[in-house]
Design a protein around this motif. Sequence first.
Motif, PDB file in Angstrom:
ATOM      1  N   ARG A 183       1.017  -1.187  -0.185  1.00 24.94           N
ATOM      2  CA  ARG A 183      -0.001  -0.053  -0.093  1.00 24.94           C
ATOM      3  C   ARG A 183       0.892   1.188  -0.018  1.00 24.94           C
ATOM      4  O   ARG A 183       1.864   1.426   0.789  1.00 24.94           O
ATOM      5  CB  ARG A 183      -1.015   0.056   1.136  1.00 24.94           C
ATOM      6  CG  ARG A 183      -0.167  -0.017   2.609  1.00 24.94           C
ATOM      7  CD  ARG A 183      -1.477  -0.271   3.600  1.00 24.94           C
ATOM      8  NE  ARG A 183      -0.372  -0.511   4.895  1.00 24.94           N
ATOM      9  CZ  ARG A 183      -0.950  -0.316   6.120  1.00 24.94           C
ATOM     10  NH1 ARG A 183      -2.243  -0.229   6.132  1.00 24.94           N
ATOM     11  NH2 ARG A 183      -0.323  -0.637   7.298  1.00 24.94           N
ATOM     12  N   GLU A 184       0.381   2.303  -0.679  1.00 27.79           N
ATOM     13  CA  GLU A 184       1.268   3.460  -0.815  1.00 27.79           C
ATOM     14  C   GLU A 184       0.252   4.710  -0.739  1.00 27.79           C
ATOM     15  O   GLU A 184      -0.783   4.596  -1.063  1.00 27.79           O
ATOM     16  CB  GLU A 184       2.118   3.395  -2.193  1.00 27.79           C
ATOM     17  CG  GLU A 184       3.041   2.475  -2.350  1.00 27.79           C
ATOM     18  CD  GLU A 184       4.356   2.794  -1.629  1.00 27.79           C
ATOM     19  OE1 GLU A 184       4.348   3.822  -0.961  1.00 27.79           O
ATOM     20  OE2 GLU A 184       5.204   1.945  -1.289  1.00 27.79           O
ATOM     21  N   VAL A 226      -1.720  -1.494  -3.894  1.00 25.82           N
ATOM     22  CA  VAL A 226      -0.775  -1.928  -4.918  1.00 25.82           C
ATOM     23  C   VAL A 226      -1.114  -3.283  -5.086  1.00 25.82           C
ATOM     24  O   VAL A 226      -0.835  -4.292  -4.171  1.00 25.82           O
ATOM     25  CB  VAL A 226       0.651  -1.773  -4.715  1.00 25.82           C
ATOM     26  CG1 VAL A 226       1.612  -2.392  -5.664  1.00 25.82           C
ATOM     27  CG2 VAL A 226       1.138  -0.186  -4.275  1.00 25.82           C
ATOM     28  N   ASP A 227      -1.912  -3.596  -6.221  1.00 28.36           N
ATOM     29  CA  ASP A 227      -2.561  -4.938  -6.426  1.00 28.36           C
ATOM     30  C   ASP A 227      -1.962  -5.506  -7.492  1.00 28.36           C
ATOM     31  O   ASP A 227      -2.431  -5.430  -8.619  1.00 28.36           O
ATOM     32  CB  ASP A 227      -4.026  -4.673  -6.601  1.00 28.36           C
ATOM     33  CG  ASP A 227      -4.860  -5.885  -6.230  1.00 28.36           C
ATOM     34  OD1 ASP A 227      -4.260  -7.057  -6.552  1.00 28.36           O
ATOM     35  OD2 ASP A 227      -6.080  -6.213  -6.211  1.00 28.36           O
ATOM     36  N   ARG A 256      -1.501  -4.254 -12.281  1.00 32.81           N
ATOM     37  CA  ARG A 256      -0.126  -4.705 -12.876  1.00 32.81           C
ATOM     38  C   ARG A 256       0.217  -3.660 -14.146  1.00 32.81           C
ATOM     39  O   ARG A 256       1.283  -3.316 -14.290  1.00 32.81           O
ATOM     40  CB  ARG A 256      -0.493  -6.166 -13.440  1.00 32.81           C
ATOM     41  CG  ARG A 256      -0.489  -7.107 -12.258  1.00 32.81           C
ATOM     42  CD  ARG A 256      -0.343  -8.319 -13.122  1.00 32.81           C
ATOM     43  NE  ARG A 256      -1.141  -8.801 -13.736  1.00 32.81           N
ATOM     44  CZ  ARG A 256      -2.628  -9.290 -13.822  1.00 32.81           C
ATOM     45  NH1 ARG A 256      -2.854  -9.506 -12.575  1.00 32.81           N
ATOM     46  NH2 ARG A 256      -3.294  -9.574 -14.794  1.00 32.81           N
ATOM     47  N   GLU A 257      -0.940  -3.575 -14.755  1.00 32.71           N
ATOM     48  CA  GLU A 257      -0.469  -2.626 -16.116  1.00 32.71           C
ATOM     49  C   GLU A 257       0.255  -1.189 -15.729  1.00 32.71           C
ATOM     50  O   GLU A 257       1.012  -0.961 -16.464  1.00 32.71           O
ATOM     51  CB  GLU A 257      -1.994  -2.354 -16.879  1.00 32.71           C
ATOM     52  CG  GLU A 257      -2.195  -3.457 -17.686  1.00 32.71           C
ATOM     53  CD  GLU A 257      -1.371  -4.225 -18.532  1.00 32.71           C
ATOM     54  OE1 GLU A 257      -0.636  -3.567 -19.501  1.00 32.71           O
ATOM     55  OE2 GLU A 257      -1.358  -5.386 -18.603  1.00 32.71           O
ATOM     56  N   ALA A 258      -0.386  -0.764 -14.766  1.00 26.68           N
ATOM     57  CA  ALA A 258       0.491   0.562 -14.354  1.00 26.68           C
ATOM     58  C   ALA A 258       1.849   0.317 -13.895  1.00 26.68           C
ATOM     59  O   ALA A 258       2.566   1.230 -13.858  1.00 26.68           O
ATOM     60  CB  ALA A 258      -0.432   1.235 -12.988  1.00 26.68           C
ATOM     61  N   MET A 259       2.142  -0.689 -13.316  1.00 23.08           N
ATOM     62  CA  MET A 259       3.325  -1.031 -12.629  1.00 23.08           C
ATOM     63  C   MET A 259       4.318  -1.733 -13.407  1.00 23.08           C
ATOM     64  O   MET A 259       5.639  -1.815 -13.388  1.00 23.08           O
ATOM     65  CB  MET A 259       3.147  -1.931 -11.373  1.00 23.08           C
ATOM     66  CG  MET A 259       2.476  -1.124 -10.221  1.00 23.08           C
ATOM     67  SD  MET A 259       2.383  -2.312  -8.666  1.00 23.08           S
ATOM     68  CE  MET A 259       0.962  -3.418  -9.214  1.00 23.08           C
TER      69      MET A 259
END
Length: 167
Positions: free
Chosen positions: A23-24, A40-41, A136-139
């Motif tokens: 988490r952030e 953050v998943d 996931r796509e953002a990370m």
Amino acid sequence: MDHPSPSSQTTPQTREAPILGWREWVGLPDLGIPAIKCKVDTGARSSALHTFHIEPFTRDGHEWVRFGIHPHQHDATTEVWCEAPVLDIRRVTDSGGHSGDRYFIATRVQLGPLLLPVELSLTSRDTMLFRMLLGREAMRGRFLVDPQASFIASHRPSTPTAQKAPE
């Protein structure tokens, strides 16, 4: 049978990637939100933002959406009202297996010193603990995630602010 070590499975790019906790705190500067607690998943493909009263409209021949956000957990009185161009409408299956069409917008996420473009689906997360998911796509290719840690890349804001709903 020998298995490769985890370090041999990473690329040079990921070994240099910043680490996030599970988490952030993030900011959504384009939406006027200085701080929102985000999960953050890595199990979620797309990122999602808790919204309510989603209202599509047309501006200059393009589809837009107006929506409200409750940026603070356990606080349904603080509201931020936003408008953004519609990027897409996609069918999304949530963690409970329910499918539905969602509006997606493109915006920027402030994560520590980094400002990155992301696509967010707009959905009601009233029953969820976090008002936002970073999927996931953002990370992908940008971060590594430490599932034992919290708030590595960001710190709790001293005084998060929001705007009250227009009268």
